[in-house]
Design a protein around this motif. Structure first.
Motif, PDB file in Angstrom:
ATOM      1  N   LEU A  83       0.837  -1.200   0.000  1.00  0.00           N
ATOM      2  CA  LEU A  83       0.000   0.000   0.000  1.00  0.00           C
ATOM      3  C   LEU A  83       0.874   1.253   0.000  1.00  0.00           C
ATOM      4  O   LEU A  83       1.925   1.288   0.637  1.00  0.00           O
ATOM      5  N   THR A  84       0.397   2.276  -0.661  1.00  0.00           N
ATOM      6  CA  THR A  84       1.071   3.567  -0.590  1.00  0.00           C
ATOM      7  C   THR A  84       0.557   4.307   0.638  1.00  0.00           C
ATOM      8  O   THR A  84      -0.512   3.979   1.180  1.00  0.00           O
ATOM      9  N   GLU A  85       1.271   5.312   1.030  1.00  0.00           N
ATOM     10  CA  GLU A  85       0.846   6.138   2.162  1.00  0.00           C
ATOM     11  C   GLU A  85      -0.521   6.762   1.879  1.00  0.00           C
ATOM     12  O   GLU A  85      -1.380   6.834   2.759  1.00  0.00           O
ATOM     13  N   GLN A  86      -0.726   7.182   0.650  1.00  0.00           N
ATOM     14  CA  GLN A  86      -1.999   7.801   0.273  1.00  0.00           C
ATOM     15  C   GLN A  86      -3.152   6.796   0.339  1.00  0.00           C
ATOM     16  O   GLN A  86      -4.242   7.132   0.803  1.00  0.00           O
ATOM     17  N   GLN A  87      -2.919   5.557  -0.112  1.00  0.00           N
ATOM     18  CA  GLN A  87      -3.962   4.531  -0.037  1.00  0.00           C
ATOM     19  C   GLN A  87      -4.349   4.262   1.413  1.00  0.00           C
ATOM     20  O   GLN A  87      -5.530   4.073   1.726  1.00  0.00           O
ATOM     21  N   ILE A  88      -3.368   4.257   2.286  1.00  0.00           N
ATOM     22  CA  ILE A  88      -3.636   4.025   3.711  1.00  0.00           C
ATOM     23  C   ILE A  88      -4.518   5.139   4.268  1.00  0.00           C
ATOM     24  O   ILE A  88      -5.510   4.887   4.943  1.00  0.00           O
ATOM     25  N   LYS A  89      -4.175   6.374   3.939  1.00  0.00           N
ATOM     26  CA  LYS A  89      -4.948   7.519   4.431  1.00  0.00           C
ATOM     27  C   LYS A  89      -6.346   7.561   3.821  1.00  0.00           C
ATOM     28  O   LYS A  89      -7.334   7.756   4.527  1.00  0.00           O
ATOM     29  N   ASP A  90      -6.438   7.379   2.498  1.00  0.00           N
ATOM     30  CA  ASP A  90      -7.719   7.504   1.794  1.00  0.00           C
ATOM     31  C   ASP A  90      -8.709   6.400   2.157  1.00  0.00           C
ATOM     32  O   ASP A  90      -9.914   6.609   2.107  1.00  0.00           O
ATOM     33  N   SER A  91      -8.218   5.239   2.525  1.00  0.00           N
ATOM     34  CA  SER A  91      -9.094   4.085   2.758  1.00  0.00           C
ATOM     35  C   SER A  91      -9.605   3.992   4.189  1.00  0.00           C
ATOM     36  O   SER A  91     -10.443   3.150   4.488  1.00  0.00           O
ATOM     37  N   GLY A  92      -9.094   4.815   5.077  1.00  0.00           N
ATOM     38  CA  GLY A  92      -9.477   4.687   6.479  1.00  0.00           C
ATOM     39  C   GLY A  92      -8.714   3.586   7.193  1.00  0.00           C
ATOM     40  O   GLY A  92      -9.070   3.168   8.292  1.00  0.00           O
ATOM     41  N   PHE A  93      -7.634   3.103   6.580  1.00  0.00           N
ATOM     42  CA  PHE A  93      -6.839   2.006   7.124  1.00  0.00           C
ATOM     43  C   PHE A  93      -5.790   2.503   8.128  1.00  0.00           C
ATOM     44  O   PHE A  93      -5.135   1.707   8.798  1.00  0.00           O
ATOM     45  N   ALA A  94      -5.664   3.807   8.277  1.00  0.00           N
ATOM     46  CA  ALA A  94      -4.613   4.381   9.132  1.00  0.00           C
ATOM     47  C   ALA A  94      -4.669   3.910  10.594  1.00  0.00           C
ATOM     48  O   ALA A  94      -3.617   3.620  11.167  1.00  0.00           O
ATOM     49  N   PRO A  95      -5.845   3.812  11.240  1.00  0.00           N
ATOM     50  CA  PRO A  95      -5.842   3.336  12.631  1.00  0.00           C
ATOM     51  C   PRO A  95      -5.254   1.925  12.774  1.00  0.00           C
ATOM     52  O   PRO A  95      -4.464   1.664  13.676  1.00  0.00           O
ATOM     53  N   TYR A  96      -5.651   1.029  11.887  1.00  0.00           N
ATOM     54  CA  TYR A  96      -5.106  -0.328  11.924  1.00  0.00           C
ATOM     55  C   TYR A  96      -3.605  -0.290  11.628  1.00  0.00           C
ATOM     56  O   TYR A  96      -2.796  -0.908  12.314  1.00  0.00           O
ATOM     57  N   TYR A  97      -3.249   0.455  10.583  1.00  0.00           N
ATOM     58  CA  TYR A  97      -1.849   0.572  10.166  1.00  0.00           C
ATOM     59  C   TYR A  97      -0.974   1.091  11.309  1.00  0.00           C
ATOM     60  O   TYR A  97       0.143   0.618  11.518  1.00  0.00           O
ATOM     61  N   THR A  98      -1.487   2.033  12.068  1.00  0.00           N
ATOM     62  CA  THR A  98      -0.740   2.608  13.178  1.00  0.00           C
ATOM     63  C   THR A  98      -0.331   1.538  14.187  1.00  0.00           C
ATOM     64  O   THR A  98       0.803   1.514  14.663  1.00  0.00           O
ATOM     65  N   ASP A  99      -1.245   0.633  14.494  1.00  0.00           N
ATOM     66  CA  ASP A  99      -0.975  -0.403  15.494  1.00  0.00           C
ATOM     67  C   ASP A  99      -0.275  -1.643  14.939  1.00  0.00           C
ATOM     68  O   ASP A  99       0.460  -2.306  15.654  1.00  0.00           O
ATOM     69  N   HIS A 100      -0.538  -1.980  13.669  1.00  0.00           N
ATOM     70  CA  HIS A 100      -0.084  -3.275  13.149  1.00  0.00           C
ATOM     71  C   HIS A 100       0.644  -3.195  11.811  1.00  0.00           C
ATOM     72  O   HIS A 100       0.971  -4.247  11.245  1.00  0.00           O
ATOM     73  N   THR A 101       0.869  -1.988  11.302  1.00  0.00           N
ATOM     74  CA  THR A 101       1.399  -1.807   9.946  1.00  0.00           C
ATOM     75  C   THR A 101       0.491  -2.628   9.022  1.00  0.00           C
ATOM     76  O   THR A 101      -0.701  -2.406   9.028  1.00  0.00           O
ATOM     77  N   THR A 102       1.029  -3.587   8.265  1.00  0.00           N
ATOM     78  CA  THR A 102       0.150  -4.449   7.473  1.00  0.00           C
ATOM     79  C   THR A 102       0.238  -5.899   7.962  1.00  0.00           C
ATOM     80  O   THR A 102      -0.082  -6.832   7.236  1.00  0.00           O
ATOM     81  N   GLY A 103       0.648  -6.070   9.206  1.00  0.00           N
ATOM     82  CA  GLY A 103       0.642  -7.406   9.800  1.00  0.00           C
ATOM     83  C   GLY A 103      -0.786  -7.870  10.015  1.00  0.00           C
ATOM     84  O   GLY A 103      -1.676  -7.069  10.277  1.00  0.00           O
ATOM     85  N   VAL A 104      -1.010  -9.168   9.891  1.00  0.00           N
ATOM     86  CA  VAL A 104      -2.348  -9.719  10.093  1.00  0.00           C
ATOM     87  C   VAL A 104      -2.513  -9.989  11.589  1.00  0.00           C
ATOM     88  O   VAL A 104      -1.776 -10.776  12.171  1.00  0.00           O
ATOM     89  N   TYR A 105      -3.468  -9.302  12.193  1.00  0.00           N
ATOM     90  CA  TYR A 105      -3.684  -9.334  13.643  1.00  0.00           C
ATOM     91  C   TYR A 105      -5.116  -9.781  13.919  1.00  0.00           C
ATOM     92  O   TYR A 105      -6.039  -9.312  13.259  1.00  0.00           O
ATOM     93  N   PRO A 106      -5.344 -10.671  14.898  1.00  0.00           N
ATOM     94  CA  PRO A 106      -6.711 -11.140  15.159  1.00  0.00           C
ATOM     95  C   PRO A 106      -7.584 -10.076  15.811  1.00  0.00           C
ATOM     96  O   PRO A 106      -7.482  -9.797  16.995  1.00  0.00           O
ATOM     97  N   VAL A 107      -8.440  -9.501  14.994  1.00  0.00           N
ATOM     98  CA  VAL A 107      -9.285  -8.398  15.427  1.00  0.00           C
ATOM     99  C   VAL A 107     -10.604  -8.464  14.661  1.00  0.00           C
ATOM    100  O   VAL A 107     -10.652  -8.984  13.542  1.00  0.00           O
ATOM    101  N   ALA A 108     -11.667  -7.979  15.262  1.00  0.00           N
ATOM    102  CA  ALA A 108     -12.960  -7.886  14.582  1.00  0.00           C
ATOM    103  C   ALA A 108     -12.983  -6.655  13.681  1.00  0.00           C
ATOM    104  O   ALA A 108     -12.188  -5.727  13.864  1.00  0.00           O
ATOM    105  N   ALA A 109     -13.906  -6.630  12.759  1.00  0.00           N
ATOM    106  CA  ALA A 109     -14.044  -5.480  11.861  1.00  0.00           C
ATOM    107  C   ALA A 109     -14.290  -4.196  12.649  1.00  0.00           C
ATOM    108  O   ALA A 109     -13.868  -3.121  12.242  1.00  0.00           O
ATOM    109  N   ALA A 110     -14.935  -4.304  13.792  1.00  0.00           N
ATOM    110  CA  ALA A 110     -15.220  -3.131  14.621  1.00  0.00           C
ATOM    111  C   ALA A 110     -13.992  -2.688  15.427  1.00  0.00           C
ATOM    112  O   ALA A 110     -14.050  -1.674  16.109  1.00  0.00           O
ATOM    113  N   GLY A 111     -12.898  -3.445  15.366  1.00  0.00           N
ATOM    114  CA  GLY A 111     -11.664  -3.051  16.032  1.00  0.00           C
ATOM    115  C   GLY A 111     -11.370  -3.768  17.341  1.00  0.00           C
ATOM    116  O   GLY A 111     -10.325  -3.559  17.943  1.00  0.00           O
TER     117      GLY A 111
END
Length: 197
Positions: A83-111
Motif C-alpha cells: 500500500l502507498t501512504e496515500q492509499q492508507i490515508k484515503d481508505s481509512g486504514f490508518a488506525p489499523y496501520y498505526t498499530d499493526h502496519t500491514t501485519g495480520v492481527y486477530p481483530v474484529a471489523a469493529a476493532g
C-alpha cells in the motif's frame, strides 16, 4: 499428529489491493465468529467428547478451521500488501496501520481484538454441539455479509468457498448431535448425566 501441506485449501491470488475490504474481512480472522475462535472451540471440545466418532469430527473440523484461518490471513495480507501512504490515508486504514502496519492481527471489523470469551467448551456433548451448530450459522451469516460487500472475483471466490464449508460443518455437527441424542436417550439423559458416572 497432523501432516501439513504447504498450500492453501483454496487458492488466494488477489491482484488489486483494497484496504477497505481488508478491514471487514479481518473479522473472519479474529472476530467473534471468526476462524480462530472456531478452531479453538472444536479442538478444545474434542477432549471431553465421550464418543470417538464425534471426537473425530471435532478434530477434523477444528483442523480445517485452522486452514480457513490461513486463507483469511492470506486474503487480508494480499489486500493490504504494497500500500502507498496515500492509499492508507484515503481508505481509512490508518488506525489499523498505526498499530499493526500491514501485519495480520486477530481483530474484529469493529476493532475489538480477539478474545477467547467468544467461544465455549462445556464438556457436555449436547451443549457443545448446539454451540457448534450456532457457531457455524453465525460464521455463514458473516460470510454472507462479506459476499454482499465484495465485487472483486479474486476475493469473492475464496469467500464463497469458505461460506460453503460453514454449511458442510453445520451438517456434520447436526449428524453428530443426532448420534449423541440417540445414544443418550437410551440412558434417559435428562435423569442421568454421563459425566457423573
Amino acid at each position: 499428529m497432523w501432516q501439513y501441506e504447504k498450500r492453501l485449501q483454496y487458492p488466494v491470488n488477489i491482484k488489486n489491493p483494497n484496504p477497505k475490504l481488508a478491514q471487514v474481512i479481518i473479522s473472519q480472522y479474529g472476530g467473534p465468529d471468526g476462524e480462530i475462535g472456531a478452531s479453538l472451540r472444536y479442538l478444545s471440545q474434542r477432549y471431553s467428547m465421550p464418543y470417538p466418532e464425534l471426537k473425530a469430527i471435532l478434530t477434523d473440523v477444528g483442523t480445517e478451521e485452522l486452514a480457513h484461518l490461513e486463507m483469511v490471513g492470506a486474503i487480508v495480507y494480499q489486500l493490504t500488501r504494497n500500500l502507498t501512504e496515500q492509499q492508507i490515508k484515503d481508505s481509512g486504514f490508518a488506525p489499523y496501520y498505526t498499530d499493526h502496519t500491514t501485519g495480520v492481527y486477530p481483530v474484529a471489523a469493529a476493532g475489538t481484538p480477539y478474545n477467547a470469551m467468544a467461544f465455549q467448551s462445556k464438556g457436555d456433548p449436547i451443549t457443545d454441539l448446539h454451540e457448534d451448530l450456532a457457531a457455524e450459522q453465525k460464521a455463514r451469516t458473516t460470510y454472507d455479509n462479506l459476499i454482499r460487500l465484495v465485487d472483486d472475483p479474486d476475493v469473492l471466490e475464496p469467500l464463497k468457498f469458505l461460506r460453503e464449508r460453514e454449511v458442510v460443518h453445520f451438517q456434520r455437527f447436526g449428524e453428530g448431535l443426532r448420534l449423541v441424542q440417540d445414544r443418550l436417550d437410551s440412558k434417559n439423559f435428562y435423569a442421568f448425566n454421563p459425566a457423573f458416572d
